[in-house]
Design a protein around this motif. Structure first.
Motif, PDB file in Angstrom:
ATOM      1  N   GLU A 218      51.938   5.506  20.835  1.00 54.55           N
ATOM      2  CA  GLU A 218      51.263   6.037  19.652  1.00 54.55           C
ATOM      3  C   GLU A 218      50.593   4.918  18.854  1.00 54.55           C
ATOM      4  OE1 GLU A 218      52.197   8.919  15.801  1.00 54.55           O
ATOM      5  OE2 GLU A 218      53.783   8.402  17.233  1.00 54.55           O
ATOM      6  N   GLY A 219      49.336   5.165  18.543  1.00 55.74           N
ATOM      7  CA  GLY A 219      48.574   4.196  17.765  1.00 55.74           C
ATOM      8  C   GLY A 219      47.833   3.172  18.588  1.00 55.74           C
ATOM      9  N   TYR A 220      48.044   3.175  19.922  1.00 52.67           N
ATOM     10  CA  TYR A 220      47.401   2.188  20.803  1.00 52.67           C
ATOM     11  C   TYR A 220      46.685   2.920  21.936  1.00 52.67           C
ATOM     12  CZ  TYR A 220      50.362  -1.146  18.348  1.00 52.67           C
ATOM     13  OH  TYR A 220      50.956  -1.903  17.383  1.00 52.67           O
ATOM     14  N   PRO A 221      45.377   3.056  21.854  1.00 53.71           N
ATOM     15  CA  PRO A 221      44.630   3.836  22.853  1.00 53.71           C
ATOM     16  C   PRO A 221      44.474   3.140  24.199  1.00 53.71           C
ATOM     17  CG  PRO A 221      43.126   2.887  21.256  1.00 53.71           C
ATOM     18  CD  PRO A 221      44.506   2.577  20.763  1.00 53.71           C
ATOM     19  N   LYS A 222      44.906   1.877  24.346  1.00 56.29           N
ATOM     20  CA  LYS A 222      44.777   1.167  25.617  1.00 56.29           C
ATOM     21  C   LYS A 222      46.129   0.795  26.223  1.00 56.29           C
ATOM     22  CE  LYS A 222      40.217  -0.876  24.814  1.00 56.29           C
ATOM     23  NZ  LYS A 222      39.418  -2.137  24.831  1.00 56.29           N
ATOM     24  N   ARG A 223      47.209   1.405  25.743  1.00 59.35           N
ATOM     25  CA  ARG A 223      48.540   1.050  26.232  1.00 59.35           C
ATOM     26  C   ARG A 223      49.234   2.253  26.866  1.00 59.35           C
ATOM     27  NH1 ARG A 223      51.410  -2.988  21.784  1.00 59.35           N
ATOM     28  NH2 ARG A 223      49.625  -4.385  21.465  1.00 59.35           N
ATOM     29  N   LEU A 224      50.050   1.954  27.869  1.00 60.34           N
ATOM     30  CA  LEU A 224      50.905   2.947  28.518  1.00 60.34           C
ATOM     31  C   LEU A 224      52.264   2.312  28.784  1.00 60.34           C
ATOM     32  CD1 LEU A 224      48.436   4.395  31.200  1.00 60.34           C
ATOM     33  CD2 LEU A 224      49.197   5.553  29.114  1.00 60.34           C
ATOM     34  N   SER A 294      58.902  -0.273  50.013  1.00 60.35           N
ATOM     35  CA  SER A 294      59.191   1.160  50.109  1.00 60.35           C
ATOM     36  C   SER A 294      57.886   1.950  50.078  1.00 60.35           C
ATOM     37  CB  SER A 294      60.075   1.596  48.935  1.00 60.35           C
ATOM     38  OG  SER A 294      59.321   1.626  47.727  1.00 60.35           O
ATOM     39  N   ASP A 295      57.979   3.217  50.368  1.00 59.17           N
ATOM     40  CA  ASP A 295      56.829   4.092  50.156  1.00 59.17           C
ATOM     41  C   ASP A 295      56.554   4.208  48.655  1.00 59.17           C
ATOM     42  OD1 ASP A 295      56.612   4.547  52.886  1.00 59.17           O
ATOM     43  OD2 ASP A 295      57.957   6.295  52.804  1.00 59.17           O
ATOM     44  N   TRP A 296      55.331   4.583  48.305  1.00 60.90           N
ATOM     45  CA  TRP A 296      54.983   4.764  46.888  1.00 60.90           C
ATOM     46  C   TRP A 296      55.667   6.008  46.344  1.00 60.90           C
ATOM     47  CZ3 TRP A 296      52.790   1.100  44.096  1.00 60.90           C
ATOM     48  CH2 TRP A 296      51.991   0.136  44.709  1.00 60.90           C
ATOM     49  N   SER A 297      56.006   5.953  45.082  1.00 56.55           N
ATOM     50  CA  SER A 297      56.540   7.136  44.406  1.00 56.55           C
ATOM     51  C   SER A 297      55.447   8.198  44.298  1.00 56.55           C
ATOM     52  CB  SER A 297      57.044   6.758  43.010  1.00 56.55           C
ATOM     53  OG  SER A 297      55.961   6.289  42.205  1.00 56.55           O
ATOM     54  N   PRO A 298      55.813   9.464  44.048  1.00 58.73           N
ATOM     55  CA  PRO A 298      54.789  10.504  43.887  1.00 58.73           C
ATOM     56  C   PRO A 298      53.805  10.148  42.777  1.00 58.73           C
ATOM     57  CG  PRO A 298      56.952  11.498  44.123  1.00 58.73           C
ATOM     58  CD  PRO A 298      57.187  10.021  43.994  1.00 58.73           C
ATOM     59  N   LEU A 299      52.567  10.570  42.948  1.00 54.64           N
ATOM     60  CA  LEU A 299      51.496  10.241  42.014  1.00 54.64           C
ATOM     61  C   LEU A 299      51.721  10.941  40.674  1.00 54.64           C
ATOM     62  CD1 LEU A 299      48.820   8.587  42.135  1.00 54.64           C
ATOM     63  CD2 LEU A 299      47.665  10.743  42.605  1.00 54.64           C
ATOM     64  N   LEU A 300      51.571  10.167  39.555  1.00 50.54           N
ATOM     65  CA  LEU A 300      51.697  10.709  38.208  1.00 50.54           C
ATOM     66  C   LEU A 300      50.363  10.596  37.481  1.00 50.54           C
ATOM     67  CD1 LEU A 300      55.102   9.284  36.941  1.00 50.54           C
ATOM     68  CD2 LEU A 300      54.640  11.498  37.959  1.00 50.54           C
ATOM     69  N   PHE A 301      50.139  11.509  36.528  1.00 48.85           N
ATOM     70  CA  PHE A 301      48.950  11.474  35.690  1.00 48.85           C
ATOM     71  C   PHE A 301      49.381  11.313  34.235  1.00 48.85           C
ATOM     72  CE2 PHE A 301      47.250  13.283  39.482  1.00 48.85           C
ATOM     73  CZ  PHE A 301      45.904  12.953  39.484  1.00 48.85           C
ATOM     74  N   VAL A 302      48.704  10.432  33.496  1.00 48.23           N
ATOM     75  CA  VAL A 302      49.024  10.211  32.090  1.00 48.23           C
ATOM     76  C   VAL A 302      47.752   9.833  31.350  1.00 48.23           C
ATOM     77  CG1 VAL A 302      49.595   7.769  32.467  1.00 48.23           C
ATOM     78  CG2 VAL A 302      50.535   8.982  30.477  1.00 48.23           C
ATOM     79  N   GLN A 303      47.661  10.214  30.077  1.00 46.78           N
ATOM     80  CA  GLN A 303      46.497   9.914  29.231  1.00 46.78           C
ATOM     81  C   GLN A 303      46.942   9.018  28.081  1.00 46.78           C
ATOM     82  OE1 GLN A 303      43.461  12.068  29.512  1.00 46.78           O
ATOM     83  NE2 GLN A 303      42.330  11.439  27.702  1.00 46.78           N
ATOM     84  N   PRO A 304      46.236   7.904  27.818  1.00 44.93           N
ATOM     85  CA  PRO A 304      46.583   7.069  26.659  1.00 44.93           C
ATOM     86  C   PRO A 304      46.443   7.837  25.354  1.00 44.93           C
ATOM     87  CG  PRO A 304      45.093   5.909  28.155  1.00 44.93           C
ATOM     88  CD  PRO A 304      45.129   7.334  28.607  1.00 44.93           C
TER      89      PRO A 304
END
Length: 401
Positions: A218-224, A294-304
């Motif tokens: 919250e408050g940071y549009p370029k952070r995850l 290892s194999d990659w974890s399942p793909l996730l989607f997230v919005q800043p």
């Protein structure tokens, strides 16, 4: 008493009881199968009539029917099935010319075992799981015996799961360089042993990280913030630490950004503001550089995070999105953070038109300026040329004749 036993009535009763018992015995014998015989498909299979005598005619039945596949009957009463296929399988019975059952057998057809295709997986330092696939379809029930050892060690059992065709070795000797697995497949037509040699430290491959989550700051549009848990199968976390690779990119981009970490969570500082992002995590043994990722974890989607100035009262609950992550099958229209506003689109189009007009004016001004400069230079050049010609004429007139 002897006179009673020799009386006609008593003899009749004894004969009747004996006849009844013989019929019962014959009926039970007819329904029984004395054993199972195995034969190779597409070959000649011989079934012996166990109690027949040489040159005594016999009759063969298949599943209580006199209809038999292509065959021959030998002089000793044996039945030879010619180029037997799957239709020749079943329960065979042979009888003498009085209908008395002499022998019965169940016939199963198939192929002897062939070499197995073996692959092994090492999800942690305490377990080796090896699975196999048949190179020859035998069509027959099989038994498997598997054992495992390191260089110079004794063979130890590999616990077999026949249904899933794999075996497990617990607490293998990881310090040994080469290990050997031996699997023997046995069926009614023979057996075959397959050996496989491998290096455990090269096969070590953790399971993918679990409970991977991504959320905005919250408050940071370029952070995850990305978080995850160790694979549940990686039990010795203190003795064998893992290193994790995190990759992320804006949705639709072809290029990934990557960072590495030994601990969860991690914070990303260069997310693209206002864009949906894809996130994945994988793991590797930190100490063993020859092990596998290892194999990659399942793909996730997230919005800043984004700052909202107005809220559309008509926005439906299903049009909002989670603060944490989007499943892989999230629809694009429900995973975006901004609502669709026609006024904003009109303003954007008007601005684009203004920019195009200004750009055209600048280009036109530049072209006119270049034309003017060229014209001025040409005028000066013509003026100098005329002046030189006038000077030459004056000099020629002033010369004495």
């Amino acid at each position: 008493m002897p006179g009673l036993l020799s009386s006609p009535v008593c003899l009749t009763v004894i004969w009747f009881l004996s006849w009844s018992l013989c019929l019962s015995c014959a009926q039970i014998w007819t329904d029984e199968v004395s054993g199972v015989q195995y034969g190779r498909l597409e070959s000649n299979v011989t079934l012996a009539c166990g109690k027949s005598q040489i040159r005594i005619p016999v009759v063969w039945h298949l599943n209580h029917s006199s209809v038999l596949p292509r065959h021959q009957v030998t002089s000793d009463g044996s039945l030879v099935l010619l180029h037997a296929d799957h239709s020749a399988q079943g329960n065979y019975s042979c009888y003498d010319n009085q209908g008395l059952l002499l022998h019965s057998v169940k016939l199963r057809l198939g192929h002897p075992p062939g070499l197995l295709s073996i692959s092994c997986r090492v999800p942690n330092h305490t377990l080796v799981r090896c699975s196999w696939a048949e190179s020859v379809k035998t069509f027959l029930p099989a038994k498997y015996n598997a054992s495992f050892r390191g260089n110079g060690q004794e063979w130890t059992p590999c616990l077999v799961d026949v249904a899933d065709k794999h075996c497990d070795v617990h607490h293998p000797a990881f310090w040994q360089t080469i290990h050997t697995l031996r699997i023997t497949e046995t069926n009614g037509l023979g057996s075959e042993t397959t050996y496989a040699r491998f290096k455990l430290h090269e096969l070590l491959k953790p399971d993918p990280p679990e409970s991977v989550m991504a959320k905005e700051v919250e408050g940071y549009p370029k952070r995850l913030i990305i978080s995850w848990n160790f694979p549940s199968s990686w039990t010795q976390r203190d003795g064998f630490p893992l290193v994790f690779q995190i990759r992320y990119r804006p949705h639709g981009s072809m290029h990934w950004s990557e960072i590495y970490s030994e601990e969860s969570p991690v914070e990303i500082f260069d997310a693209l503001a206002g864009h949906l992002h894809q996130v994945q995590v994988r793991a590797m043994d930190e100490v063993n550089s020859e092990s596998q990722w290892s194999d990659w974890s399942p793909l996730l989607f997230v919005q800043p995070w984004e700052e909202y100035t107005t809220i559309d009262p008509e926005l439906q609950p299903e049009d909002t999105y989670s603060d944490y992550f989007f499943p892989f099958n999230t629809k694009p229209e429900t995973s975006t953070a901004k609502s669709h506003n026609p006024v904003d689109e009109d303003n954007g189009n008007l601005g684009l038109v203004i920019l195009l007009v200004l750009f055209s004016v600048v280009i036109l001004t530049t072209v006119l300026s270049l034309i003017f400069v060229v014209w001025v230079r040409q005028r000066r050049r013509d003026h100098v040329t005329n002046k030189q010609e006038l000077t030459s004429m004056v000099k020629m007139k002033s010369m004495p004749i």
